[in-house]
Design an enzyme around this catalytic site. Structure first.
Site, short mmCIF file in Angstrom:
data_model
loop_
_atom_site.label_atom_id
_atom_site.label_comp_id
_atom_site.label_asym_id
_atom_site.label_seq_id
_atom_site.Cartn_x
_atom_site.Cartn_y
_atom_site.Cartn_z
N ARG A 167 0.87 -1.17 0.00
CA ARG A 167 0.00 0.00 0.00
C ARG A 167 0.91 1.23 0.00
O ARG A 167 2.04 1.17 0.49
CB ARG A 167 -0.90 0.02 1.24
CG ARG A 167 -1.82 -1.19 1.37
CD ARG A 167 -2.61 -1.11 2.67
NE ARG A 167 -3.56 -2.22 2.81
CZ ARG A 167 -3.30 -3.36 3.42
NH1 ARG A 167 -2.10 -3.54 3.97
NH2 ARG A 167 -4.21 -4.31 3.50
N LYS B 171 -2.32 -2.74 7.89
CA LYS B 171 -3.52 -2.24 8.56
C LYS B 171 -3.69 -2.92 9.91
O LYS B 171 -3.48 -4.12 10.06
CB LYS B 171 -4.76 -2.51 7.69
CG LYS B 171 -4.90 -1.58 6.50
CD LYS B 171 -6.23 -1.80 5.81
CE LYS B 171 -6.44 -0.80 4.69
NZ LYS B 171 -7.76 -0.99 4.02
N HIS C 113 -2.77 2.86 -5.96
CA HIS C 113 -3.38 1.64 -5.44
C HIS C 113 -3.54 0.59 -6.53
O HIS C 113 -3.49 -0.61 -6.27
CB HIS C 113 -4.74 1.96 -4.82
CG HIS C 113 -5.28 0.86 -3.96
ND1 HIS C 113 -4.66 0.45 -2.79
CD2 HIS C 113 -6.38 0.08 -4.09
CE1 HIS C 113 -5.36 -0.54 -2.25
NE2 HIS C 113 -6.40 -0.78 -3.02
N ARG D 108 -0.64 -1.88 -6.78
CA ARG D 108 -0.75 -3.01 -5.85
C ARG D 108 -1.74 -4.03 -6.38
O ARG D 108 -1.50 -5.24 -6.31
CB ARG D 108 -1.19 -2.48 -4.48
CG ARG D 108 -1.66 -3.52 -3.47
CD ARG D 108 -1.96 -2.83 -2.15
NE ARG D 108 -2.88 -3.58 -1.30
CZ ARG D 108 -2.53 -4.46 -0.39
NH1 ARG D 108 -1.25 -4.76 -0.24
NH2 ARG D 108 -3.43 -5.06 0.37
N HIS E 201 -4.17 -9.54 3.62
CA HIS E 201 -5.62 -9.60 3.79
C HIS E 201 -5.97 -10.57 4.92
O HIS E 201 -5.38 -11.63 5.06
CB HIS E 201 -6.29 -10.08 2.51
CG HIS E 201 -6.32 -9.03 1.44
ND1 HIS E 201 -6.52 -9.33 0.12
CD2 HIS E 201 -6.17 -7.68 1.50
CE1 HIS E 201 -6.49 -8.21 -0.59
NE2 HIS E 201 -6.28 -7.20 0.22
N TYR F 29 -10.48 -8.67 -4.45
CA TYR F 29 -9.47 -7.67 -4.76
C TYR F 29 -8.79 -7.95 -6.08
O TYR F 29 -8.47 -7.05 -6.84
CB TYR F 29 -8.44 -7.66 -3.63
CG TYR F 29 -7.49 -6.50 -3.66
CD1 TYR F 29 -6.31 -6.56 -4.37
CD2 TYR F 29 -7.76 -5.34 -2.95
CE1 TYR F 29 -5.43 -5.51 -4.40
CE2 TYR F 29 -6.89 -4.28 -2.95
CZ TYR F 29 -5.72 -4.37 -3.68
OH TYR F 29 -4.84 -3.31 -3.71
#
Length: 309
Positions: free
Chosen positions: A162, A185, A255, A258, A281, A290
């Site tokens: 990211r 994240k 983005h 990625r 993830h 995704y």
């Protein structure tokens, strides 16, 4: 927070958010959004019923209350995706509080959120991704800034990072190792392999950078022109120039690099579970969505993983 909420309910919400942060590793932005979502719901209930809302009143919420809240949100122009997120936060808080206080949360947990179509960035072709990397280095007036932009975009595509993860690298990460520990994240860590091209691009930037990166391990690896941490908007801007020059669609964002990383790995026969880990993830379903995997390719992966007798 609204005074219409009882101190007990305000404390409960704070405790739930602390729980998400400490035990589940929720990101700061997630916690902030959930606080706003749940507070908005509770404030609506207080106004809707004309009384202060505490844990006991929350236990008496009906399906009619839930429909009224969602109708109110739609009337305010809340998008389906945002409303679905708010409902998810409300359910999470209610489930936690019900387990603690021992009430039946069925009316809230049974509420059905609005349907919405997940919007995903479209991947670039392999050739287009390479052209973008070459193009982003043609706009800067100084060689070190050109090398910096190339290095950042190379990390996005070559490692699936990211933009925030790339810009969170520090001088201590230089020179880049073959395996890089990334904090993503929610503070979750993962290990990603670093391609030689990415290590070379970062090394070239570090060589040209006028700041003493190696001597400042605690500071940002990627710097702005004045020496501070690189602003992600600058990378977005150089990507915008690159896609304009190459005739690429507006979806060609940082983005999307990625996204392209994951899609190209999958197309080359990469294992879906491995790609999930590389992307960081939490669930495999997120990776499937995704990477925009088509049904034929998914079936091939399934057949390989679960051969029929």
């Amino acid at each position: 927070m609204s005074l219409a909420l009882s101190p007990a309910l305000r404390d409960a919400l704070t405790n739930w958010l602390d729980h998400l942060t400490a035990l589940d590793g929720a990101a700061e932005n997630t916690v902030t959004a959930y606080r706003a979502d749940v507070t908005g719901f509770l404030s609506f209930l207080a106004a809707h019923h004309g009384e202060s809302i505490g844990p006991a009143r929350l236990a008496r919420v009906t399906q009619s209350d839930m429909r009224a809240w969602m109708a109110s949100e739609r009337g305010r122009g809340t998008a389906s995706r945002s409303l679905a997120r708010s409902l998810s936060a409300v359910k999470g808080f209610t489930r936690w509080l019900a387990e603690r206080d021992g009430f039946d949360p069925t009316a809230i947990l049974a509420a059905r959120g609005p349907k919405y179509q997940r919007k995903l960035p479209r991947p670039l072709s392999e050739n287009a991704a390479r052209e973008v990397i070459d193009q982003v280095g043609t706009f800067a007036r100084e060689d070190w800034i050109a090398a910096r932009d190339i290095a950042v975009v190379t990390l996005l595509y070559g490692c699936g990072l990211r933009i925030s993860e790339a810009l969170n690298l520090t001088g201590a990460d230089h020179p880049l190792p073959e395996l890089l520990r990334i904090r993503g994240k929610g503070g979750k860590e993962r290990i990603v392999p670093v391609l030689p091209a990415a290590r070379k691009a970062v090394a070239r930037y570090a060589e040209l950078c006028p700041m003493a990166i190696a001597e400042e391990p605690g500071k940002a690896l990627f710097r702005g022109a004045r020496g501070g941490p690189l602003n992600p908007r600058l990378i977005a801007g150089v990507m915008e120039k690159a896609r304009a020059g190459l005739g690429l669609p507006a979806s060609a964002t940082p983005h999307a690099m990625r996204h392209s990383f994951a899609t190209h790995l999958l197309a080359a026969g990469g294992d879906l579970r491995a790609i999930q880990q590389l992307l960081g993830h939490a669930s495999l379903s997120t990776t499937q969505a995704y990477t925009a995997v088509d049904s034929t390719r998914l079936m091939e992966i399934y057949e390989e993983a679960h051969p029929r007798a």
